[in-house]
Write an enzyme that holds these catalytic residues in place. Structure first.
Site, short mmCIF file in Angstrom:
data_model
loop_
_atom_site.label_atom_id
_atom_site.label_comp_id
_atom_site.label_asym_id
_atom_site.label_seq_id
_atom_site.Cartn_x
_atom_site.Cartn_y
_atom_site.Cartn_z
CB SER A 76 5.37 -1.82 12.00
OG SER A 76 4.97 -0.48 12.29
CD GLU B 185 -3.29 -2.40 7.31
OE1 GLU B 185 -2.23 -2.68 6.76
OE2 GLU B 185 -3.90 -1.33 7.13
CG HIS C 14 -5.81 1.80 5.34
ND1 HIS C 14 -5.40 2.73 6.29
CD2 HIS C 14 -4.76 0.97 5.14
CE1 HIS C 14 -4.15 2.45 6.63
NE2 HIS C 14 -3.74 1.39 5.96
N GLY D 219 2.93 -1.15 4.23
CA GLY D 219 2.96 0.28 3.90
C GLY D 219 4.37 0.72 3.54
N GLY D 220 5.03 1.39 4.49
CA GLY D 220 6.33 2.00 4.24
C GLY D 220 7.34 1.10 3.54
CD GLU E 285 -2.99 5.41 6.82
OE1 GLU E 285 -2.94 5.44 5.58
OE2 GLU E 285 -2.07 4.92 7.52
CG ASN F 133 -1.76 1.20 1.38
OD1 ASN F 133 -1.81 2.04 0.48
ND2 ASN F 133 -2.45 1.32 2.51
CD1 TRP F 134 3.70 1.15 -2.73
CD2 TRP F 134 4.04 2.48 -4.50
NE1 TRP F 134 4.67 0.57 -3.51
CE2 TRP F 134 4.90 1.36 -4.61
CE3 TRP F 134 4.07 3.44 -5.52
CZ2 TRP F 134 5.78 1.18 -5.69
CZ3 TRP F 134 4.94 3.27 -6.59
CH2 TRP F 134 5.79 2.16 -6.67
CE LYS F 135 -0.24 3.15 4.79
NZ LYS F 135 -0.16 3.26 6.23
N GLY G 62 2.77 2.35 10.79
CA GLY G 62 3.75 3.42 10.66
C GLY G 62 4.48 3.75 11.94
#
Ligand code: 13P
Length: 247
Positions: free
Chosen positions: A210, A165, A95, A231-232, A97, A11-13, A171
């Protein structure tokens, strides 16, 4: 019934521009014949070019959200049909977010999942508790409640996945312990079987929050963990590939 095929999705967000297409290409070149399904969910504006660049390869392209309606007066929004038309095969829905930042309720997420199915997209439905909810001993109740509320009956017989999640792990570099992950994943599996019967055993349950090259193997080999939503660490080909290879 055999275990679901694992899915590793990045997930590149809101990260990435045209220059990042090279990173996607490097991921596609590095996956080889790994046993997992692999997907990248870039910002929607990159989907078309990424899908063209990766066409014919193993890596699928997905969206990060899609509207609950098929078309209409929804300024700034994107429909499932548009994502599919651009080359997306999957879509992340619900998600945290979006649940937190855009007040998406379980009902909204369920309607988005229905719309995604109408568009021929495979939904990845996200659930997860906040730190306060975990500290209050409510993690299982919150997560299974989200599963019940966010997964519409129309998913019966369809290909989909659920991503657990924990909000406090996203993150932050923090992760639940392996037994904590297994406890939640088993509860999600039991709820899926309650909702969909035997078919509820075929959906992979991804862990997200994470996930890094250093913890991927332990997490991915935990009971009822059927992949990861990253993610990251999905933004760098070397890190994402290390996670893919940990399956
Ligand atoms: P991180 O891997 O950056 O913690 O993000 C997880 C996530 O939200 C994936 O959807």
């Amino acid at each position: 019934m055999t275990a679901p095929t694992p899915l590793i999705a990045g997930n590149w967000k809101m990260n990435g521009t045209s220059a990042s297409l090279a990173e996607a290409q490097a991921i596609a070149e590095g996956v080889g014949d790994c046993p997992a399904r692999v997907a990248i969910c870039p910002p929607s504006i990159l989907i078309h070019r990424m899908a063209q660049a990766l066409a014919g390869g193993k890596v699928l392209v997905g969206g990060q959200d899609a509207h609950w309606d098929d078309a209409g007066a929804f300024t700034g929004d994107i429909s499932g049909e548009m994502l599919a038309d651009a080359g997306a095969k999957l879509v992340i829905l619900g998600h945290s977010e979006r649940r937190e930042g855009y007040r998406e309720t379980d009902e909204v997420v369920a309607n988005k999942a229905r719309a995604a199915l109408r568009a021929g997209l495979e939904p990845i439905v996200c659930v997860g508790e906040t730190l306060e909810q975990r500290k209050a001993g409510r993690a299982l109740e919150v997560v299974t409640g989200q599963v019940r509320g966010s997964l519409p009956a129309e998913l019966a017989g369809q290909t989909f996945s659920v991503a657990y999640e924990p909000v406090w792990a996203i993150g932050t570099g923090l992760t639940p312990t392996t037994p904590e992950i297994e406890e939640v994943h088993r509860a999600i599996r039991a709820t899926l079987v309650e909702l969909f019967g035997e078919h509820g055993k075929s959906a992979p349950i991804l862990y997200g929050g994470s996930v890094k090259p250093g913890n991927a193997a332990e997490i991915l080999h935990a009971d009822e963990v059927g992949g990861a939503l990253v993610g990251g660490a999905s933004l760098k080909a070397a890190d994402f590939l290390a996670i893919v290879r940990a399956v």
